[in-house]
Design a protein around this motif. Sequence first.
Motif, PDB file in Angstrom:
ATOM      1  N   GLY A   1       0.775  -1.232   0.000  1.00  0.00           N
ATOM      2  CA  GLY A   1       0.000   0.000   0.000  1.00  0.00           C
ATOM      3  C   GLY A   1       0.800   1.271   0.000  1.00  0.00           C
ATOM      4  N   ILE A   2       2.130   1.191  -0.027  1.00  0.00           N
ATOM      5  CA  ILE A   2       2.963   2.397  -0.019  1.00  0.00           C
ATOM      6  C   ILE A   2       3.315   2.744  -1.458  1.00  0.00           C
ATOM      7  CG2 ILE A   2       4.979   3.550   0.921  1.00  0.00           C
ATOM      8  CD1 ILE A   2       3.037   2.470   3.020  1.00  0.00           C
ATOM      9  N   VAL A   3       2.861   3.894  -1.930  1.00  0.00           N
ATOM     10  CA  VAL A   3       3.127   4.329  -3.301  1.00  0.00           C
ATOM     11  C   VAL A   3       4.261   5.339  -3.277  1.00  0.00           C
ATOM     12  CG1 VAL A   3       2.175   5.396  -5.365  1.00  0.00           C
ATOM     13  CG2 VAL A   3       0.731   3.920  -3.938  1.00  0.00           C
ATOM     14  N   ALA A   4       5.347   5.023  -3.945  1.00  0.00           N
ATOM     15  CA  ALA A   4       6.546   5.853  -3.895  1.00  0.00           C
ATOM     16  C   ALA A   4       6.245   7.272  -4.370  1.00  0.00           C
ATOM     17  CB  ALA A   4       7.658   5.241  -4.755  1.00  0.00           C
ATOM     18  N   GLY A   5       6.685   8.236  -3.592  1.00  0.00           N
ATOM     19  CA  GLY A   5       6.645   9.621  -4.012  1.00  0.00           C
ATOM     20  C   GLY A   5       5.436  10.408  -3.591  1.00  0.00           C
ATOM     21  N   ILE A   6       4.390   9.761  -3.096  1.00  0.00           N
ATOM     22  CA  ILE A   6       3.197  10.515  -2.734  1.00  0.00           C
ATOM     23  C   ILE A   6       2.777  10.222  -1.297  1.00  0.00           C
ATOM     24  CG2 ILE A   6       0.780  10.970  -3.277  1.00  0.00           C
ATOM     25  CD1 ILE A   6       2.582  12.150  -5.311  1.00  0.00           C
TER      26      ILE A   6
END
Length: 356
Positions: free
Chosen positions: A348-353
């Motif tokens: 669930g961790i989206v890089a950059g946001i």
Amino acid sequence: MCALPNSPPALTIDVLFGDRYVPVMITSSPTTPFAFSPATATYTPPMTPQVSTALPAMMMADKQYWTTHPTVMSLPMAKSTARAAGNVVVRPVWAHNLREEVELIESLLRRYRYAAVDTEFPGTVYRPKVPTYALTAEKKYALLKANVDELHLIQLGLTLFDAAGRLPDLGTGVQYVWEFNFREFDVRRHRHAQESIALLRSKGVDFDRTRRDGIDAAAFGPRLRKLLRGGLGDAGVITFSGAYDLAYLVKMMLGSGYKLPATPAEFESVVKAMIRKRLYDVKEMARRCPRDIDLRGGLDRVAGKLDVRRAVGEAHQAGSDSLLTCQTFIKIRERYFVGDDDLTTVAGIVAGITAC
């Protein structure tokens, strides 16, 4: 070049050059609300397409047969391509074969429960005046929103795979990934980053053909929602630095007139509601690896550091990039996220946001 009996004056078919389908024309004639600044040169005049003269000696002339039969022909390649073990072919999807390809994908979802995705779009036309790393999550998201709200998706790459990284082979011994081509973007009318369009041209994107033969994104949105309900990515949807990928998917599913939410938290809620799958961002997984392992960089750099070689195509081809994302996810999971509990820490961790 052969004349086709009872054929129209010109017919475009998809022909396999070694490891990738390319369009070939057959004729019957003998003879960023923050301090964002617009990118420069957001409009460009039409460019003359660069056409390779390295045509194969054989062609399949029957377009209907070619779009409904996955048999692979061994044809000369215009340019050699480094490949990993196994033969992989990119299946291009256009308006004329969309229904058949979606039905094929639907039939594979129970066995291939992971989905790696990649998108190609016209670059970014709103850019910050400071380095991206200096922006807060809110400012990064505002930049993303400004670009995605205004621009159109060009390609979507999709790789289905199982827990061991195996791809569908349809009983042919050849593995397949998909590349959907959309028609909304018009290089003559719509804003874009000129360098991004030049790069995509160099990778084989024919913007005249995407306008002529591409998929209607508005018609594809409901199909994508149906695929997700039917099991697409049930075990995980995989991206690499996937905030833009997810934003374009959400926009497509909710319609071209849809505007992204105002805040990162609202965006997170919409992604959860629309995708409804566990998300894995390979860039974020790389960032969370042991400190003595340097896995910084873009997709090709991270893959190279993990000894993962691109199996088909080139960078910035959506089908190829979705496959490399899949391969890199498998390798980084095997090395650094062995147990389910380890993998859960990055879900669930989206890089950059933000966390999704």
